[in-house]
Each structure stands twice: as structure tokens, then as C-alpha cells.
Design a protein around this motif. Structure first.
Motif, PDB file in Angstrom:
ATOM      1  N   GLU A 153       0.769  -1.170  -0.049  1.00  0.00           N
ATOM      2  CA  GLU A 153       0.120  -0.037  -0.075  1.00  0.00           C
ATOM      3  C   GLU A 153       0.813   1.232  -0.125  1.00  0.00           C
ATOM      4  O   GLU A 153       1.688   1.525   0.866  1.00  0.00           O
ATOM      5  N   TYR A 154       0.852   2.128  -1.113  1.00  0.00           N
ATOM      6  CA  TYR A 154       1.603   3.405  -1.173  1.00  0.00           C
ATOM      7  C   TYR A 154       0.859   4.501  -0.570  1.00  0.00           C
ATOM      8  O   TYR A 154      -0.583   4.591  -0.409  1.00  0.00           O
ATOM      9  N   GLN A 155       1.447   5.437   0.135  1.00  0.00           N
ATOM     10  CA  GLN A 155       0.752   6.525   0.818  1.00  0.00           C
ATOM     11  C   GLN A 155       0.178   7.544  -0.376  1.00  0.00           C
ATOM     12  O   GLN A 155       0.913   7.081  -1.461  1.00  0.00           O
ATOM     13  N   GLY A 156      -0.690   8.225  -0.008  1.00  0.00           N
ATOM     14  CA  GLY A 156      -1.477   9.020  -1.175  1.00  0.00           C
ATOM     15  C   GLY A 156      -0.266   9.769  -1.801  1.00  0.00           C
ATOM     16  O   GLY A 156      -0.527  10.136  -3.072  1.00  0.00           O
ATOM     17  N   ASP A 157       0.705  10.523  -1.211  1.00  0.00           N
ATOM     18  CA  ASP A 157       1.767  11.145  -1.739  1.00  0.00           C
ATOM     19  C   ASP A 157       2.910  10.272  -2.595  1.00  0.00           C
ATOM     20  O   ASP A 157       3.686  11.207  -3.105  1.00  0.00           O
ATOM     21  N   GLY A 158       2.877   9.073  -2.302  1.00  0.00           N
ATOM     22  CA  GLY A 158       3.973   8.270  -2.795  1.00  0.00           C
ATOM     23  C   GLY A 158       5.263   8.269  -2.124  1.00  0.00           C
ATOM     24  O   GLY A 158       6.185   7.736  -2.624  1.00  0.00           O
ATOM     25  N   GLN A 159       5.453   8.870  -1.021  1.00  0.00           N
ATOM     26  CA  GLN A 159       6.669   8.950  -0.324  1.00  0.00           C
ATOM     27  C   GLN A 159       6.878   7.746   0.674  1.00  0.00           C
ATOM     28  O   GLN A 159       7.933   7.484   1.278  1.00  0.00           O
ATOM     29  N   LYS A 160       6.082   6.824   0.891  1.00  0.00           N
ATOM     30  CA  LYS A 160       5.814   5.853   1.796  1.00  0.00           C
ATOM     31  C   LYS A 160       5.053   4.508   1.335  1.00  0.00           C
ATOM     32  O   LYS A 160       4.179   4.889   0.735  1.00  0.00           O
ATOM     33  N   ALA A 161       5.503   3.418   1.638  1.00  0.00           N
ATOM     34  CA  ALA A 161       4.884   2.210   1.148  1.00  0.00           C
ATOM     35  C   ALA A 161       4.891   1.277   2.364  1.00  0.00           C
ATOM     36  O   ALA A 161       5.893   1.020   2.958  1.00  0.00           O
ATOM     37  N   ILE A 162       3.858   0.734   2.518  1.00  0.00           N
ATOM     38  CA  ILE A 162       3.719  -0.375   3.528  1.00  0.00           C
ATOM     39  C   ILE A 162       3.453  -1.730   2.990  1.00  0.00           C
ATOM     40  O   ILE A 162       2.831  -1.984   2.222  1.00  0.00           O
ATOM     41  N   PHE A 163       4.531  -2.604   3.415  1.00  0.00           N
ATOM     42  CA  PHE A 163       4.401  -3.958   2.993  1.00  0.00           C
ATOM     43  C   PHE A 163       3.881  -4.789   3.787  1.00  0.00           C
ATOM     44  O   PHE A 163       4.320  -4.900   5.003  1.00  0.00           O
ATOM     45  N   TYR A 164       2.731  -5.556   3.688  1.00  0.00           N
ATOM     46  CA  TYR A 164       2.242  -6.458   4.462  1.00  0.00           C
ATOM     47  C   TYR A 164       2.608  -7.761   4.172  1.00  0.00           C
ATOM     48  O   TYR A 164       2.610  -8.227   3.008  1.00  0.00           O
ATOM     49  N   TYR A 165       3.139  -8.493   5.242  1.00  0.00           N
ATOM     50  CA  TYR A 165       3.771  -9.703   4.941  1.00  0.00           C
ATOM     51  C   TYR A 165       3.267 -10.803   6.035  1.00  0.00           C
ATOM     52  O   TYR A 165       2.578 -10.505   7.217  1.00  0.00           O
ATOM     53  N   ILE A 166       3.251 -12.000   5.539  1.00  0.00           N
ATOM     54  CA  ILE A 166       2.927 -13.259   6.473  1.00  0.00           C
ATOM     55  C   ILE A 166       4.208 -14.083   6.821  1.00  0.00           C
ATOM     56  O   ILE A 166       5.000 -14.303   5.910  1.00  0.00           O
ATOM     57  N   ALA A 167       4.337 -14.379   8.053  1.00  0.00           N
ATOM     58  CA  ALA A 167       5.288 -15.311   8.322  1.00  0.00           C
ATOM     59  C   ALA A 167       4.909 -16.124   9.628  1.00  0.00           C
ATOM     60  O   ALA A 167       4.557 -15.530  10.589  1.00  0.00           O
ATOM     61  N   ASP A 168       5.666 -17.415   9.561  1.00  0.00           N
ATOM     62  CA  ASP A 168       5.092 -18.289  10.860  1.00  0.00           C
ATOM     63  C   ASP A 168       6.133 -17.949  11.839  1.00  0.00           C
ATOM     64  O   ASP A 168       5.718 -18.215  13.232  1.00  0.00           O
ATOM     65  N   GLU A 169       7.338 -17.701  11.493  1.00  0.00           N
ATOM     66  CA  GLU A 169       8.307 -17.311  12.587  1.00  0.00           C
ATOM     67  C   GLU A 169       8.679 -15.883  12.713  1.00  0.00           C
ATOM     68  O   GLU A 169       8.645 -15.133  11.818  1.00  0.00           O
ATOM     69  N   ARG A 170       9.688 -15.415  13.585  1.00  0.00           N
ATOM     70  CA  ARG A 170      10.325 -14.205  13.533  1.00  0.00           C
ATOM     71  C   ARG A 170      11.268 -14.122  12.411  1.00  0.00           C
ATOM     72  O   ARG A 170      11.949 -14.973  12.149  1.00  0.00           O
ATOM     73  N   VAL A 171      11.298 -12.891  11.596  1.00  0.00           N
ATOM     74  CA  VAL A 171      11.842 -12.752  10.454  1.00  0.00           C
ATOM     75  C   VAL A 171      12.888 -11.335  10.619  1.00  0.00           C
ATOM     76  O   VAL A 171      12.361 -10.368  11.269  1.00  0.00           O
ATOM     77  N   ASP A 172      14.211 -11.501  10.309  1.00  0.00           N
ATOM     78  CA  ASP A 172      15.224 -10.646  10.329  1.00  0.00           C
ATOM     79  C   ASP A 172      15.165  -9.880   9.027  1.00  0.00           C
ATOM     80  O   ASP A 172      15.719 -10.283   7.934  1.00  0.00           O
ATOM     81  N   PHE A 173      14.284  -8.744   8.974  1.00  0.00           N
ATOM     82  CA  PHE A 173      14.254  -8.226   7.535  1.00  0.00           C
ATOM     83  C   PHE A 173      15.104  -6.742   7.380  1.00  0.00           C
ATOM     84  O   PHE A 173      14.633  -5.956   6.862  1.00  0.00           O
ATOM     85  N   ARG A 174      15.974  -6.803   8.135  1.00  0.00           N
ATOM     86  CA  ARG A 174      16.750  -5.541   8.309  1.00  0.00           C
ATOM     87  C   ARG A 174      17.509  -5.032   6.774  1.00  0.00           C
ATOM     88  O   ARG A 174      17.366  -4.200   6.303  1.00  0.00           O
ATOM     89  N   GLN A 175      17.811  -6.265   6.287  1.00  0.00           N
ATOM     90  CA  GLN A 175      18.756  -6.115   4.968  1.00  0.00           C
ATOM     91  C   GLN A 175      17.677  -5.966   3.916  1.00  0.00           C
ATOM     92  O   GLN A 175      17.831  -5.220   2.950  1.00  0.00           O
ATOM     93  N   LEU A 176      16.382  -6.746   4.097  1.00  0.00           N
ATOM     94  CA  LEU A 176      15.013  -6.496   3.124  1.00  0.00           C
ATOM     95  C   LEU A 176      14.701  -4.980   3.047  1.00  0.00           C
ATOM     96  O   LEU A 176      14.542  -4.588   2.063  1.00  0.00           O
ATOM     97  N   ILE A 177      14.725  -4.247   4.308  1.00  0.00           N
ATOM     98  CA  ILE A 177      14.269  -2.663   4.221  1.00  0.00           C
ATOM     99  C   ILE A 177      15.243  -2.018   3.440  1.00  0.00           C
ATOM    100  O   ILE A 177      14.846  -1.300   2.645  1.00  0.00           O
ATOM    101  N   LYS A 178      16.555  -2.374   3.484  1.00  0.00           N
ATOM    102  CA  LYS A 178      17.477  -1.643   2.914  1.00  0.00           C
ATOM    103  C   LYS A 178      17.510  -1.759   1.275  1.00  0.00           C
ATOM    104  O   LYS A 178      17.535  -0.861   0.579  1.00  0.00           O
ATOM    105  N   ASP A 179      17.196  -3.079   1.010  1.00  0.00           N
ATOM    106  CA  ASP A 179      17.012  -3.454  -0.528  1.00  0.00           C
ATOM    107  C   ASP A 179      15.553  -2.811  -0.925  1.00  0.00           C
ATOM    108  O   ASP A 179      15.845  -2.404  -2.270  1.00  0.00           O
ATOM    109  N   LEU A 180      14.670  -2.812  -0.430  1.00  0.00           N
ATOM    110  CA  LEU A 180      13.660  -2.273  -0.676  1.00  0.00           C
ATOM    111  C   LEU A 180      13.495  -0.956  -1.075  1.00  0.00           C
ATOM    112  O   LEU A 180      13.074  -0.169  -1.992  1.00  0.00           O
ATOM    113  N   ALA A 181      14.284  -0.257   0.024  1.00  0.00           N
ATOM    114  CA  ALA A 181      14.346   1.323   0.028  1.00  0.00           C
ATOM    115  C   ALA A 181      15.055   1.774  -1.365  1.00  0.00           C
ATOM    116  O   ALA A 181      14.903   2.611  -2.093  1.00  0.00           O
ATOM    117  N   ALA A 182      16.167   1.039  -1.540  1.00  0.00           N
ATOM    118  CA  ALA A 182      17.160   1.197  -2.549  1.00  0.00           C
ATOM    119  C   ALA A 182      16.396   1.036  -3.960  1.00  0.00           C
ATOM    120  O   ALA A 182      16.623   1.698  -5.132  1.00  0.00           O
TER     121      ALA A 182
END
Length: 372
Positions: A153-182
Motif C-alpha cells: 500500500e502506497y501512501q497518497g503522496d507516494g513517499q511511503k509504502a507499507i508492505f504487508y507480510y505473512i510469516a510463521d516465525e520471527r523474520v530478520d528483515f533489516r537487509q530487506l528494508i535496505k534493499d526495498l528502499a534502494a
């Protein structure tokens, strides 16, 4: 056209368009206080809904004449977001209390009614959502993360995006956030949802033939256990009990209270009914109809008899006092005979005979009679 619009949306026959509003939106709430004088002046809080089930509460600090269905630009962090007003007045204040907001900082401001420039940016941002979701799944797969990105879901002005995810266990997505932002050059927010929430966001049709409850009217999810199926005497078949989300169907909880109440009027499963001829064991129960079926065999359907729950309790009471009735049915009442209807038997030409009977003979023209 203006007169037609006024008639269609006017407050006629006790209904107001402000209360009904956009019924096509999920989680719609009927604002039954919309026509009460002074309702708008009681509070400046308004409820704004965004994509799917995301809602927020905002202060109308500019005293805009907002009503249900208006598209507004609201404060976000950073920038602004575009949403639809779903509630105003007292009812919005009550709904905000139910939302359990932790601090007053969560309540931001309504900037303005959405302008054409705002709507153009909004549509441009929404057009990128599906492509972003597909590409983000590939990025997560490349990092070897055990998770599924179900929606973006993108914010109305396009400056932010919300990623909805499903995971059975705890996920370390720190590197994922960096890659998505880039990759997308926006601010990234990760939000975990459950299987039921994902089914509500995607939508679909259930085995009942209707649209999923979670995608239409259901506001919150209550835990469902197999006890709900046991109380309703439903076969514990995982394939039939599971919904589109692969979890137990939410509708198992709808009628369970009625079944529990009706089940209290039935005799226990372990109770054996004793008659002068044989002993009868419970074979099956029709809970809502109050009927119980007994068999002379514990495991098979032998000499099956169906009686009411009241009659079964009478026999149980007689057995406690050392008495045995002649049969399960009340004395003087004959056992109802089942009439067997053979739908496949009979003469197949009987349908043709029925049609022939309906046909009437055409009247023949009378001959002219000559007088002598």
C-alpha cells in the motif's frame, strides 16, 4: 441531472445519505447519529479509511464541513495521505475509544479536501502497487527469507509504502528494508498480518457461494476451535472445516451458542435406554430439532428408532426406577412407517401421458343443415 442527484441522495423517508454513505467500502458503519442536531459540533474527530481495513482518526482543526464519503488529505509521517471519511461526530469519538490509541500523538490532523493534484498523485502511487509487490517478493526470495509479501500500500503522496507480510516465525528483515528502499526510493514500513487478514484483503467466494465474511463485514477475528464443530455435531474433516485462509472457518462460531443451549436438552451420549425387548445406544442426534436416534448395536445402525428428547428422558427416568417400557415410542402410539419412494421406478412414459391429457381436441366444424 442535479435534481436527480438531489432526490437520490436527499434525506427522504427517514434515511439520510450521510448515514448510509459509501456502502461499497469494507467495514462500513451506519452513522445513526448523523441527523441529530449539533452532532458535528460535539467533537472535531473524524474517522478516515484507507486501503482495505486500515483506518485512522484525525482532528478536523480547520473546521471543514466534512461528511461521510468525502475524500480528504490527512497528515502523515512524512507527507500526507489520501483517505475517505467514514464517520464524524459522536460516533467517531466512540469508535476511537474502541481503537485503544496509546497516546494523543497518534491522532493527527485533516489538512483539506482532496484536490485534483492530490488525486493525480494518489492514482499514480496506486498504479505502482502491484508491480512493487511482485518485485519485492523476488527481493525477499533472493535473501532467503521465510516470509510472503501479500500486499503493498502506497501512501497518497507516494513517499511511503507499507508492505504487508505473512510469516510463521520471527523474520530478520533489516537487509530487506535496505534493499526495498534502494529499489523503490520510498520510506519502507513492514506490517505483519495473519492468514485471516490476508484472506480479507484478497477477497474471494466461500463454499457457501457468498463473498467472504472477512472481506465484507467482519471487523475483528475471534479464535475458532474444533470444539465449535463438536458442539454442532459436525464431522471433523479438515478439508471441509478449513476456509479460504486454510484456518478453521469463522462461521463455525456463528451458531455454536444456539447448539450448546439446544444440546443441554438432549440426553447424554453414554446413556443406554433399556426396554423389555433390547437395550438401545445413541446413534446420532438432531440437535436443533430435538430428536435422537438409537440403535441396538453400539457401532452399527441396527433396529434404528428415532424419538424426541423428552421421550428419551422419560425412559431414562423409568430405568432409574427399575421400569422398562415396551418400546421406545410412547404406549398407544404406533411406530411411524417410512414410506419408500422409488424415484427411478415406474413407467417412464407416464410423463408423456400427462402431456397428452392436457391437449384438448380441436372442435370440428359443424355441417350446414338444410331445411326441407
Amino acid at each position: 441531472m442535479e435534481k436527480e442527484y438531489e432526490i437520490r441522495t436527499g434525506c427522504d423517508r427517514g434515511l439520510c445519505h450521510q448515514a448510509v454513505g459509501r456502502q461499497d467500502r469494507q467495514l462500513n458503519t451506519y452513522d445513526w447519529l448523523a441527523d441529530v442536531p449539533g452532532n458535528q459540533q460535539t467533537t472535531d474527530l473524524v474517522e478516515v479509511q484507507f486501503k482495505h481495513t486500515r483506518k485512522g482518526y484525525y482532528h478536523n482543526v480547520n473546521n471543514l464541513p466534512l461528511k461521510k464519503g468525502d475524500i480528504v488529505a490527512v497528515e502523515a509521517s512524512p507527507g500526507h495521505d489520501i483517505g475517505v471519511v467514514t464517520l464524524t461526530g459522536r460516533l467517531a469519538n466512540i469508535q476511537m475509544k474502541k481503537a485503544n490509541l496509546k497516546s494523543a500523538d497518534d491522532i493527527k490532523r485533516v489538512y483539506r479536501l482532496a484536490r485534483q493534484v492530490d488525486m493525480d498523485k494518489f492514482r499514480e502511487a496506486k498504479a505502482r502497487e502491484h508491480e512493487t509487490m511482485i518485485e519485492s517478493r523476488q527481493i525477499a526470495k533472493g535473501l532467503g527469507l521465510d516470509m510472503k509479501i501479500g500486499d503493498v500500500e502506497y501512501q497518497g503522496d507516494g513517499q511511503k509504502a507499507i508492505f504487508y507480510y505473512i510469516a510463521d516465525e520471527r523474520v530478520d528483515f533489516r537487509q530487506l528494508i535496505k534493499d526495498l528502499a534502494a529499489a523503490f526510493h520510498v520510506r519502507i514500513e513492514m506490517k505483519q498480518i495473519g492468514a485471516r487478514q490476508e484472506a480479507g484483503r484478497i477477497g474471494g467466494t466461500g463454499p457457501c457461494g457468498r463473498e467472504l465474511c472477512c472481506a465484507t463485514w467482519m471487523k475483528n477475528f475471534v479464535s475458532v476451535s474444533t470444539n465449535a464443530a463438536r458442539f454442532q455435531d459436525i464431522s471433523l474433516n479438515p478439508q471441509k472445516l478449513a476456509g479460504m485462509c486454510a484456518k478453521l472457518k469463522c462461521c463455525l462460531n456463528y451458531e455454536v451458542d444456539d447448539y450448546i443451549e439446544a444440546g443441554r436438552r438432549l440426553p447424554g451420549r453414554e446413556v443406554v435406554l433399556q426396554t423389555q425387548d433390547a437395550d438401545y445406544y445413541l446413534f446420532k442426534s438432531d440437535i436443533l430439532a430435538g430428536l435422537v436416534t438409537y440403535s441396538t448395536d453400539k457401532n452399527l445402525a441396527a433396529n434404528v428408532e428415532t424419538i424426541s428428547a423428552e421421550r428419551a428422558k422419560q425412559i431414562i427416568d423409568m430405568n432409574r426406577h427399575g421400569e422398562k417400557p415396551e418400546s421406545l415410542h410412547e404406549s398407544g402410539k404406533a411406530k411411524p412407517q417410512k414410506v419408500h419412494v422409488d424415484l427411478a421406478g415406474g413407467d417412464i412414459n407416464r410423463f408423456d401421458k400427462a402431456k397428452k391429457k392436457k391437449k384438448k381436441k380441436k372442435p370440428q366444424p359443424k355441417k350446414d343443415e338444410h331445411q326441407d
